[in-house]
Structure formats: structure tokens, C-alpha cells
Design a protein around this motif. Structure first.
Motif, mmCIF file in Angstrom:
data_model
loop_
_atom_site.group_PDB
_atom_site.id
_atom_site.type_symbol
_atom_site.label_atom_id
_atom_site.label_comp_id
_atom_site.label_asym_id
_atom_site.label_seq_id
_atom_site.Cartn_x
_atom_site.Cartn_y
_atom_site.Cartn_z
ATOM 1 N N ARG A 75 -29.654 26.506 -5.666
ATOM 2 C CA ARG A 75 -29.968 25.980 -4.343
ATOM 3 C C ARG A 75 -28.846 26.362 -3.385
ATOM 4 N NH1 ARG A 75 -34.348 22.880 -4.646
ATOM 5 N NH2 ARG A 75 -34.884 21.890 -6.644
ATOM 6 N N PRO A 76 -29.195 26.787 -2.175
ATOM 7 C CA PRO A 76 -28.178 27.246 -1.215
ATOM 8 C C PRO A 76 -27.087 26.217 -0.929
ATOM 9 C CG PRO A 76 -30.372 27.889 -0.485
ATOM 10 C CD PRO A 76 -30.562 26.992 -1.667
ATOM 11 N N ASP A 77 -27.427 24.923 -1.033
ATOM 12 C CA ASP A 77 -26.411 23.897 -0.746
ATOM 13 C C ASP A 77 -25.506 23.632 -1.941
ATOM 14 O OD1 ASP A 77 -28.087 22.577 -2.463
ATOM 15 O OD2 ASP A 77 -28.607 20.941 -1.083
ATOM 16 N N GLY A 78 -25.737 24.332 -3.076
ATOM 17 C CA GLY A 78 -24.895 24.175 -4.251
ATOM 18 C C GLY A 78 -25.191 22.948 -5.075
ATOM 19 N N SER A 79 -26.246 22.205 -4.739
ATOM 20 C CA SER A 79 -26.555 20.984 -5.467
ATOM 21 C C SER A 79 -27.100 21.256 -6.860
ATOM 22 C CB SER A 79 -27.575 20.147 -4.682
ATOM 23 O OG SER A 79 -28.789 20.869 -4.509
ATOM 24 N N GLU A 80 -27.617 22.440 -7.076
ATOM 25 C CA GLU A 80 -28.167 22.784 -8.379
ATOM 26 C C GLU A 80 -28.055 24.284 -8.588
ATOM 27 O OE1 GLU A 80 -32.218 22.003 -11.044
ATOM 28 O OE2 GLU A 80 -32.186 21.590 -8.884
ATOM 29 N N VAL A 81 -27.536 24.684 -9.740
ATOM 30 C CA VAL A 81 -27.420 26.101 -10.076
ATOM 31 C C VAL A 81 -27.783 26.280 -11.537
ATOM 32 C CG1 VAL A 81 -25.593 26.542 -8.374
ATOM 33 C CG2 VAL A 81 -24.983 25.948 -10.723
ATOM 34 N N HIS A 82 -28.186 27.476 -11.881
ATOM 35 C CA HIS A 82 -28.470 27.781 -13.281
ATOM 36 C C HIS A 82 -27.168 27.691 -14.079
ATOM 37 C CE1 HIS A 82 -29.397 30.192 -16.857
ATOM 38 N NE2 HIS A 82 -30.663 29.815 -16.650
ATOM 39 N N PRO A 83 -27.208 27.193 -15.336
ATOM 40 C CA PRO A 83 -25.989 27.060 -16.146
ATOM 41 C C PRO A 83 -25.192 28.356 -16.294
ATOM 42 C CG PRO A 83 -27.784 25.860 -17.166
ATOM 43 C CD PRO A 83 -28.384 26.613 -16.012
ATOM 44 N N ALA A 84 -25.866 29.505 -16.285
ATOM 45 C CA ALA A 84 -25.137 30.774 -16.428
ATOM 46 C C ALA A 84 -24.215 31.009 -15.243
ATOM 47 C CB ALA A 84 -26.118 31.936 -16.570
ATOM 48 N N LEU A 85 -24.679 30.665 -14.047
ATOM 49 C CA LEU A 85 -23.845 30.832 -12.849
ATOM 50 C C LEU A 85 -22.679 29.847 -12.865
ATOM 51 C CD1 LEU A 85 -26.603 31.299 -10.128
ATOM 52 C CD2 LEU A 85 -25.029 33.035 -10.983
ATOM 53 N N ARG A 86 -22.977 28.617 -13.260
ATOM 54 C CA ARG A 86 -21.913 27.600 -13.299
ATOM 55 C C ARG A 86 -20.844 27.969 -14.335
ATOM 56 N NH1 ARG A 86 -24.814 23.775 -14.555
ATOM 57 N NH2 ARG A 86 -25.246 22.928 -12.489
ATOM 58 N N HIS A 87 -21.304 28.371 -15.522
ATOM 59 C CA HIS A 87 -20.343 28.685 -16.575
ATOM 60 C C HIS A 87 -19.536 29.935 -16.237
ATOM 61 C CE1 HIS A 87 -18.645 28.223 -20.516
ATOM 62 N NE2 HIS A 87 -18.927 29.473 -20.833
ATOM 63 N N SER A 88 -20.189 30.908 -15.649
ATOM 64 C CA SER A 88 -19.472 32.119 -15.238
ATOM 65 C C SER A 88 -18.368 31.791 -14.244
ATOM 66 C CB SER A 88 -20.448 33.115 -14.620
ATOM 67 O OG SER A 88 -19.767 34.265 -14.150
ATOM 68 N N SER A 89 -18.671 30.893 -13.311
ATOM 69 C CA SER A 89 -17.677 30.498 -12.307
ATOM 70 C C SER A 89 -16.526 29.733 -12.945
ATOM 71 C CB SER A 89 -18.347 29.635 -11.233
ATOM 72 O OG SER A 89 -17.405 29.189 -10.282
ATOM 73 N N ILE A 90 -16.846 28.838 -13.898
ATOM 74 C CA ILE A 90 -15.806 28.053 -14.568
ATOM 75 C C ILE A 90 -14.881 28.968 -15.368
ATOM 76 C CG2 ILE A 90 -15.395 26.387 -16.425
ATOM 77 C CD1 ILE A 90 -17.852 24.868 -15.425
#
Length: 217
Positions: A75-90
Motif C-alpha cells: 500500500r502506498p501509505d506503507g500500512s501493508e507490504v508483502h513480507p518479501a519487501l519488508r524482510h528485504s528492507s530489514i
């Protein structure tokens, strides 16, 4: 030249590479075209005074994050992202933070948000002179907590003053063994058994030679 003061073309990049390799991190080849695999990427031109550092994630995680990004799985507001994107960022943030901490502890000056166009990279500007883990172990710090068996020491008191020998064991009058020992048992300088000497009679040996020291009359 001290390793804490790089000079010349790409000397800072070479110092950064040596430090991260010593820390056990995989460092990718110099040329970007050869940067296959996972690890630290180090970019520096031959005439550039600074160094850029990035972290290359594993292929599986990178591909999963790219697929999620291409599919718009956030979601553009960052409220929800696919786990792959979140984990990649972490992973990216964690590895860069660790690299920055390692380099700063080694005396490098690192900027974490140096360029908005390079948000996932660190900028290393210089290495400041100061103490290094590469510094030799010398007195007066050496021996303050006691020498371990196998350490080469020089006798500085008694009949065999000047001789270099090896610590066999350490002994404390206090059964709790707190602080430096009261007594060392060392190899006899003439190789004829063992010798007990007080703690004040030994210092760390800086050379490997074992002079032939005869007992004083």
C-alpha cells in the motif's frame, strides 16, 4: 605507514576492504561487473577520496522482493507490504548498520544518509588515527590479568634475569584467583625442569630468541 592512515589512490577503499574481511564479512570483487554473489560491495574511483558501501542480498530474497515490487504488493501509505519487501528492507538496514558500527569502531568516519539518491549505501570519508586491534600487545597492559600458559616471558629479576622462557602455570594465594597471580611456574631457562618466580619477576617477551643466561654467582 600506519594502517590507520591510508594514503594514495584507493587506499581508503583497500583499508575498508581489509577491515571488513577481518571481521569475517564476505566482500565482493572490486569491479561492479564481477559483483556476483552475496556480501559487501565497495565502490571507489581511482581518484575519489571517499568510498561507497552497499550490501548485496542473496538471490532468492532479492528476486522475491523484486517480484512483490513489480506486482505492486504494497500500500502506498506503507500500512501493508508483502513480507518479501519488508524482510528485504530489514536485512538491508541491519547489515548496513552492522557494517557502519564495525567501521566506526575501527576509526572510520561513516555517514549513513549521505545522498538521497543512494539511500541503501554508506559513505566512508576517512580513517582517523587511533588505537587499533592490530596494535601489538605490550606492557604495561600486558599481564595485568595474568599470563596464560604458553606465553613467552622475560625474567627481569633473580638469578636468571634477562632469560626468555615460557609460562607453564599461574598460581594465586587467594583461592578465588582474582586479579593477577602471585606466582608463575615457568620452564627453566636452561631446559632442566621448572622454575617458580614471583609475578613481579616477569614481563612479556618481545623477541623469540632465548639467550644463554647463566645463573649469577
Amino acid at each position: 605507514m600506519s594502517p590507520s592512515q591510508p594514503v594514495g589512490s584507493n587506499a581508503l577503499a583497500a583499508a575498508v576492504r581489509d577491515e571488513l574481511t577481518a571481521a569475517g564479512l564476505p566482500v565482493l570483487p572490486w569491479e561492479p561487473g564481477d559483483a556476483r554473489g552475496t556480501g559487501v560491495s565497495i565502490l571507489a574511483g581511482p581518484d575519489e577520496p571517499e568510498v561507497w558501501i552497499g550490501w548485496v542480498k542473496g538471490e532468492a530474497l532479492s528476486n522475491a522482493a523484486i517480484a512483490a515490487l513489480q506486482a505492486g504488493a504494497y500500500r502506498p501509505d506503507g500500512s501493508e507490504v508483502h513480507p518479501a519487501l519488508r524482510h528485504s528492507s530489514i536485512v538491508q538496514e541491519t547489515m548496513l548498520a552492522a557494517i557502519a558500527k564495525i567501521l566506526e569502531a575501527a576509526g572510520f568516519r561513516v555517514e549513513t544518509d549521505a545522498d538521497d539518491m543512494r539511500p541503501n549505501e554508506l559513505l566512508v570519508l576517512e580513517r582517523q588515527p587511533g588505537p587499533s586491534w592490530r596494535d601489538p600487545v605490550v606492557a604495561p597492559l600486558a599481564g595485568t590479568s595474568g599470563y596464560m600458559p604458553g606465553v613467552r616471558v622475560r625474567l627481569i629479576e633473580g638469578d636468571y634475569a634477562g632469560a626468555i622462557t615460557t609460562v607453564i602455570s599461574a598460581h594465586w594465594h587467594n583461592w578465588r584467583a582474582v586479579g593477577p597471580p602471585d606466582l608463575y611456574r615457568v620452564e627453566h631457562p636452561h631446559g632442566t625442569g621448572e622454575l617458580d618466580v614471583p609475578r613481579t619477576a616477569v614481563t612479556l617477551a618481545q623477541e623469540e630468541s632465548r639467550p644463554d643466561v647463566s645463573p649469577r654467582s
